[in-house]
Design an enzyme around this catalytic site. Structure first.
Site, PDB file in Angstrom:
ATOM      1  N   HIS A 188       0.822  -1.208   0.000  1.00 45.93           N
ATOM      2  CA  HIS A 188       0.000   0.000   0.000  1.00 45.93           C
ATOM      3  C   HIS A 188       0.858   1.261   0.000  1.00 45.93           C
ATOM      4  O   HIS A 188       0.544   2.237  -0.684  1.00 45.93           O
ATOM      5  CB  HIS A 188      -0.921  -0.008   1.218  1.00 45.93           C
ATOM      6  CG  HIS A 188      -1.895   1.133   1.253  1.00 45.93           C
ATOM      7  ND1 HIS A 188      -3.153   1.057   0.716  1.00 45.93           N
ATOM      8  CD2 HIS A 188      -1.777   2.387   1.755  1.00 45.93           C
ATOM      9  CE1 HIS A 188      -3.775   2.200   0.888  1.00 45.93           C
ATOM     10  NE2 HIS A 188      -2.962   3.029   1.514  1.00 45.93           N
ATOM     11  N   HIS A 209     -10.076   2.318  -1.403  1.00 45.37           N
ATOM     12  CA  HIS A 209     -10.284   1.855  -0.031  1.00 45.37           C
ATOM     13  C   HIS A 209     -11.118   0.589  -0.097  1.00 45.37           C
ATOM     14  O   HIS A 209     -12.238   0.526   0.409  1.00 45.37           O
ATOM     15  CB  HIS A 209     -10.957   2.937   0.817  1.00 45.37           C
ATOM     16  CG  HIS A 209     -10.336   3.095   2.167  1.00 45.37           C
ATOM     17  ND1 HIS A 209     -11.052   3.216   3.327  1.00 45.37           N
ATOM     18  CD2 HIS A 209      -9.030   3.143   2.556  1.00 45.37           C
ATOM     19  CE1 HIS A 209     -10.239   3.340   4.363  1.00 45.37           C
ATOM     20  NE2 HIS A 209      -9.005   3.304   3.910  1.00 45.37           N
TER      21      HIS A 209
END
Length: 979
Positions: A237, A309
């Site tokens: 990430h 997300h």
């Protein structure tokens, strides 16, 4: 100290809307078709409060005196309703309470606590709760199923059946300091992997070996906080290590070795474009800050970022999407010295909402519940912050069942003299905004892993809950402090929490952090939890000592908490302290440059193109296909989503998501005036088609860019000033064939960007979007998302008054098809509704497309265009229908001339989804000028706008479609008409 409960119920004569909605949801989910349910919301208040004070709180703040009634009593008092009677006389005595789990962010409770204290009431703590009353005869197994599937989410909430007997609200217990070291130096490979998984580090064996070797060289074991810091920084990430890694790629054309695939494709394209532009380069900052920055006018630049997300939204849809939009808003806020957000975007990918609940794998929420939660999460955050949500899209595919995709974007204005930032030696590390809690622990590492049926229980703490009001207050303080030049650098506190924010800000300098000085939501957090928590609404500033007092004054004036948690020091080390003791010390060089390169193999084998023939289609069959496409989920109106968002706040929206006299047409792109004193506008659009990726990811990526750009051009954007962003969402790239499709898509991004001089200015990837579970036979099953590349485009217009929309304007105006149509039905909607496969996926012809974009833009600038619509999902037939019902005018069209030019069948012309095409209504008085401006670009007159109610499409003497636009509108509008 007393714990009081306040139940807020519908007043006499008022409908129990919450209960009725839940009963409808239960039917939709196949839980209980005859369920009767009553609902209420409520509050728990803890403090030295009298009955009169609690009643005052209920009457003046917590309940609407017109539509609601409130019952007040000490916890457990018989005055509180233990049963209710439904309107149909059903006895509802099965009581269920739902409360946030201890430590979970409760924004309503926080706002309520502040408001009650402002009223002078001695309230110490507040919690919200929900109560449900079900029929007395509800079977225990059915009750459990209703609770799990409908009434609560186990990742963030707890459920209590029957009476609620609490003595106090849990505020946590004091933390007893104990420095933790993690034995790693002597572990074998199997043990290293076990540590990585059980500790939710999600690092590879090579990375774990590198960490072990590093601490062997230091002759000591790492502390837990040091290991966590490395894991956060090295996570997929945060570091994008797959896309930026070494890849050996092979396809039918041979092999290519990438040292850094991202840098050698997408980054390299932007570098080349900027070099070719020379002094005309309009990019300001790309891939070097939290968001991309381009020039706008003499005073301001425009900032744009799109994030994903996905994993949190799969587990807790509302909280995941809520913090998704909140997090991406903080990206422009943390770009340069801080941009002011002026609009949001969102793109969602769901499994079909009519999915049979019985087919859901364990641990998967129903798509309808996911969809409602995600939409409301984005809605609430954007609306409460006062930022319009102006553009987006929704896609459906059964493969998104275990991994819904949630893309959120934000654009902001940045003063031209506030672009650069750099923390200076001696600057204090100041955090402002929300307090730190256990919400969001391991969020960055969790987002880098594959989801499983156990993710909800293992990683529930990775989900954050946002508080938009706090973020709005932080924004107000930041903009004042920026203009007073009170800080030298700022960044958002997102993935990885303080670990990433402070670690990145101090990368070239060094930092010392005093963790015990971070403000906490409750007692009991360890030093490591404080460091890696992703609690929301926090920003980190580098504040010179002489400006600290003024910074604190500004924060206090706005009711924003500010805390000094450390200092930037020129040591090259990240030193972490707790209560005067060193708990971690990591070299910045090892943290940011010590990760071993990811080495991957990637292969791509193009599937054979299978020819597909459409069946012979008479008028009835053509009309049926058109109605079916209009009513298919990927084409149908998304008004149920769109109308929940505020498009008008800040007053700059010039073209909104729905257009036309009744705001019922699907606009191609949004246009916003970020400065109300200026007519200059920003255009926001997007492009995506996952179905094309099943056939060729190169053509999918090229088509996504083409769609995003033609959407922007369709409303008036200058094609020579369009910046684009990439968001790759892929499956498990450890598989060479999966990584191969990603590389092929990146190659297309490189080629198209260079050809059209549309630089990439920012991007984000989300990998490992797969869901696995063990079926009833004990066999592991895996569901991977389709390759999903979102391209977001940001263009500009000199005067928003010259923009055009897609709705028809006036009878008598001619309709032109611009661009060439080819036999390209691969991945098309007509094949989906006909349940056929195969065909050639639409390609992008780079030189031809560029000429088309420039010609259409010239015609719009010359004001010869009254309406313009891009051709995408469904092709020409759908575009004709949409323009008609958006403008509430008829169309008379003959395809004969177009068929002669294209050399294809009529149904192929109607339903092919070839790229780079527009349907344009031309001002009849300027038709000659329009044709002159189009020049040699493929362009054919199809017919004209008419006053009648019908859309009529013919080919010579054969009628293909003759339907009222109202009927076509109803087919398009009905599928998601949930409101």
């Amino acid at each position: 100290m007393t714990l009081w409960e306040i139940d807020v119920l519908p007043a006499a004569g008022q409908n129990d809307v919450a209960g009725q909605t839940l009963a409808a949801d239960a039917r939709d989910l196949g839980l209980d078709p005859n369920l009767t349910i009553a609902a209420s919301r409520g509050f728990l208040l803890q403090g030295e409060l009298s009955a009169e004070q609690v009643a005052q709180a209920a009457e003046q703040l917590l309940a609407d005196s017109v539509t609601e009634s409130a019952t007040v009593a000490p916890m457990g008092d018989a005055v509180l309703a233990q049963s209710r009677t439904a309107a149909d006389g059903v006895d509802l005595s099965q009581l269920v309470h739902v409360l946030p789990k201890p430590g979970v962010m409760d924004p309503v409770a926080l706002s309520t606590l502040q408001a009650l204290q402002d009223m002078g009431l001695p309230v110490e703590q507040v919690s919200t709760l929900r109560k449900y009353w079900l029929p007395a005869a509800t079977d225990p197994a059915q009750l459990k199923r209703l609770c799990q599937k409908l009434l609560f989410n186990d990742s963030i909430e707890r459920v209590v059946t029957g009476p609620l007997n609490l003595t106090k609200l849990d505020a946590g217990s004091d933390y007893q300091f104990s420095l933790q070291r993690v034995p790693i130096r002597e572990l074998n490979d199997e043990q290293l992997l076990q540590l990585s998984k059980q500790g939710q580090l999600y690092l590879t064996l090579t990375e774990m070996q590198t960490i072990a070797a590093h601490f062997q060289g230091l002759n000591r074991e790492p502390t837990d906080i040091e290991l966590e810091t490395v894991a956060q920084t090295w996570s997929e990430h945060c570091s994008h290590k797959t896309l930026a890694g070494r890849i050996a790629y092979t396809d039918e054309n041979g092999s290519k070795q990438f040292k850094n695939m991202l840098k050698e494709t997408i980054f390299q394209a932007t570098v080349q474009i900027r070099q070719e532009l020379g002094d005309d380069d309009w990019c300001v900052k790309v891939f070097s800050d939290n968001a991309g920055v381009v020039k706008f006018d003499d005073d301001y630049h425009v900032v744009f970022k799109v994030e994903t997300h996905n994993h949190p939204s799969a587990i807790e849809p509302y909280g995941g999407s809520n913090t998704g939009i909140g997090g991406v808003i903080r990206d422009p806020m943390g770009t340069g010295l801080g941009a002011k957000p002026f609009c949001n975007t969102d793109i969602f990918c769901f499994a079909p909402p009519n999915t049979d609940p019985a087919t859901l794998p364990p641990g998967v929420l129903h798509p309808r519940r996911v969809m409602k939660g995600v939409v409301s999460g984005v809605r609430d955050y954007g609306n409460r912050m006062g930022i319009p949500t102006v553009n987006g899209a929704v896609y459906f595919d059964p493969r998104y069942l275990g991994n819904p995709l949630v893309y959120c974007g934000n654009a902001g204005l940045l003063p031209v003299d506030k672009v650069e930032k750099e923390p200076l030696p001696g600057d204090y590390i100041v955090t402002i905004g929300g307090r730190t809690g256990r919400d969001g622990i391991h969020g960055a590492t969790f987002s880098s892993a594959e989801l499983t049926s156990e993710s909800e229980s293992i990683s529930g703490g990775s989900v954050q809950i946002g508080n938009a009001i706090t973020e709005k207050m932080v924004l107000d303080v930041m903009l004042q402090a920026r203009d007073e030049e009170l800080y030298s650098a700022v960044t958002d506190c997102g993935a990885g929490g303080f670990s990433s924010a402070v670690g990145e800000m101090g990368e070239k300098l060094g930092a010392e952090v005093w963790l015990d000085r971070a403000p906490l939501k409750y007692a009991g957090l360890s030093y490591t939890e404080i460091w890696i928590s992703e609690a929301q609404e926090r920003m980190v500033f580098a504040v010179p000592p002489e400006k600290l007092e003024r910074m604190q004054e500004l924060c206090a004036a706005e009711g924003v908490e500010a805390s000094v948690i450390g200092q930037f020091v020129p040591t090259g080390m990240l030193r972490l302290m707790y209560d005067g003791q060193e708990v971690g010390s990591v070299a910045m060089e090892f943290l940011h440059d010590g990760r071993p390169p990811v080495v991957r193999e990637a292969t791509y084998a193009a599937p054979a193109v299978r020819q597909v023939e459409l069946p012979a289609m008479d008028q009835a069959a053509t009309e049926q296909a058109l109605s079916a496409i209009l009513g298919s989920l990927n084409v149908a109106s998304k008004h149920w989503v769109i109308r929940q968002y505020d498009h008008e706040v800040q007053a700059g929206s010039a073209i909104k998501p729905l257009v036309g006299p009744q705001s019922n047409g699907p606009g191609d792109a949004a246009v916003v005036r970020p400065r109300l004193e200026s007519q200059r506008g920003v255009v926001i659009s997007c492009g995506m088609n996952p179905y094309y990726g099943d056939l060729d990811p190169y053509d999918m990526a090229a088509s996504a860019i083409d769609e995003a750009i033609r959407n922007a051009v369709a409303v008036g954007a200058n094609p020579t000033r369009i910046a684009i962003l990439d968001n790759f969402c892929w499956g498990n790239t450890d598989r060479p064939e999966t990584l191969g499709t990603l590389v092929r898509a990146a190659l297309a991004c490189h080629d198209v960007a260079i050809a059209w001089k549309t630089p990439f200015i920012s991007g984000k990837d989300s990998l490992n979007n797969e869901f696995s579970w063990v079926d009833e036979a004990g066999v592991k099953q895996t569901l991977a998302i389709p390759p999903s590349l979102l391209i977001s485009a940001m263009g500009q217009v000199e005067d928003v008054a010259q923009c055009v929309t897609m709705d028809l304007k006036e009878a008598g105006n001619p309709i032109y098809l611009v661009g060439a149509t080819h036999r390209e039905l691969g991945g098309s909607h007509v094949l989906q509704v006909l349940e056929k496969s195969g065909g050639q996926v639409p390609k992008v012809r780079l030189g031809e497309a560029q000429a088309i974009f420039q010609a259409v833009h010239a015609a719009i600038r010359a004001q010869s265009v009254r309406a313009c619509h891009d051709l995408s999902e469904g092709g020409l037939a759908v575009a004709l229908a949409e323009m008609a019902f958006a403008g509430q005018l008829g169309l008379s069209v003959d395809l004969q001339e177009a068929l002669g030019q294209a050399g294809i069948e009529a149904t192929e012309l109607l339903f092919s989804e070839s790229n780079s095409r527009f349907l344009i209504e031309v001002d009849v008085a300027h038709e000659a000028e329009f044709k002159r401006l189009l020049g040699s670009v493929p362009c054919v007159r199809l017919g004209e706008v008419v006053e009648g109610a019908n859309v009529t499409i013919a080919a010579a003497d054969r009628t293909l479609v003759d339907r009222p636009w109202q009927a076509l509108f109803e087919a398009w509008h009905r599928p998601l008409d949930w409101a």
